[in-house]
Design an enzyme around this catalytic site. Sequence first.
Site, mmCIF file in Angstrom:
data_model
loop_
_atom_site.group_PDB
_atom_site.id
_atom_site.type_symbol
_atom_site.label_atom_id
_atom_site.label_comp_id
_atom_site.label_asym_id
_atom_site.label_seq_id
_atom_site.Cartn_x
_atom_site.Cartn_y
_atom_site.Cartn_z
ATOM 1 N N LYS A 209 -2.324 6.155 -2.778
ATOM 2 C CA LYS A 209 -3.591 5.578 -3.202
ATOM 3 C C LYS A 209 -4.713 6.606 -3.064
ATOM 4 C CE LYS A 209 -2.866 0.640 -2.400
ATOM 5 N NZ LYS A 209 -3.363 -0.551 -1.684
ATOM 6 N N HIS A 285 8.082 -4.725 -1.380
ATOM 7 C CA HIS A 285 7.085 -4.682 -0.318
ATOM 8 C C HIS A 285 7.658 -5.202 0.998
ATOM 9 C CE1 HIS A 285 2.967 -3.733 0.624
ATOM 10 N NE2 HIS A 285 2.816 -4.870 1.274
ATOM 11 N N HIS A 311 -1.462 4.661 5.223
ATOM 12 C CA HIS A 311 -2.626 3.825 5.490
ATOM 13 C C HIS A 311 -3.798 4.695 5.930
ATOM 14 C CE1 HIS A 311 -0.014 0.022 6.371
ATOM 15 N NE2 HIS A 311 -0.169 0.249 5.099
#
Length: 341
Positions: A209, A285, A311
């Site tokens: 991301k 997931h 994360h």
Amino acid sequence: MTASAKITKTAARADTKTGTKTPAKTLPKSSDAKLTALFLDMLAAEQGAGSNTLDAYRRDLTDFSDYLGHAGADFTSADTEALRGYLADLDTRGFKSTSVARRLSAMRHLYRFLLNERIRSDDPAAILSGPKRGRGLPKVLSISDVDRMLTRARELTQTDVSPAQRLRALRLYCLLEVLYATGLRVSELVSLPVSAARRDARMIVVRGKGNKERLVPLNDASRQAMADYLAALEVITPKAKKAAPSKWLFPSSGESGHLTRQHFARDLKELASASGLAPRLVSPHVLRHAFASHLLHNGADLRIVQTLLGHTDISTTQIYTHVVEERLKSLVRDLHPLAEK
């Protein structure tokens, strides 16, 4: 009269000349569409938002714009009451609290952008509060459940089937091994480059991301699964093709050029069913959750798991602290000298 007040009134109004009722007019949506496009461009350029994130924002803001249009309002004229009315409308339509919270987040980001760009002089979303939502524990498969799926996937690669069916079985087994070994997001997994399967690769570079890169280690089982899958892929790929070989590890004829998230999810549910597990409990997931939970259960540091998962904020990884807590309790129960008293 506020935008939300107009929404609650009847959609028809009396014509002053004829006394007949005509539908309420709505503002053209071009202005909202242009602002949405500018906002999405900012997210992509400045925050590195991926296509899935941009699509989600686009859908949410389009729905919000449609709602405002029935009140004769738009992004630049809507006030706080109009925004509250939209949230109430979502609740009336049966949206879950998590979905309402996501729509509110989209509005907040939009209006901060409009304020920063001086398109608006105020932020009507600043004082809004979202629905309360408890953070549930992630669904996690047990180690034995994952072993059952891996065993079944391996068995499917050894059955007497056509080369195309064997290739599909090898691909699924490879995907499963790599996913459980690395904890990649499904979008990261299906878009791995073929270079990730280098014979001597002990680590792979993953672009996650925000276009951020991280190093993720591979175990021997995942490396062997990739080697077997690539060997079969080379055999079945027509040699006569003039096109350059695909750069993707899991190529596909679709628009993206690689296997889609949806296709992998379907194959995984079929495998779960064949393994005697409930398909509704299994997804890419969920396997990512299993990777993190099993690491923590066996003593891994939370910060290390945060890095492996990609994360940015440790608070995101802290959904797995229930695993750490249970392990600490068991250590005290089993190892403390006074535990038996």
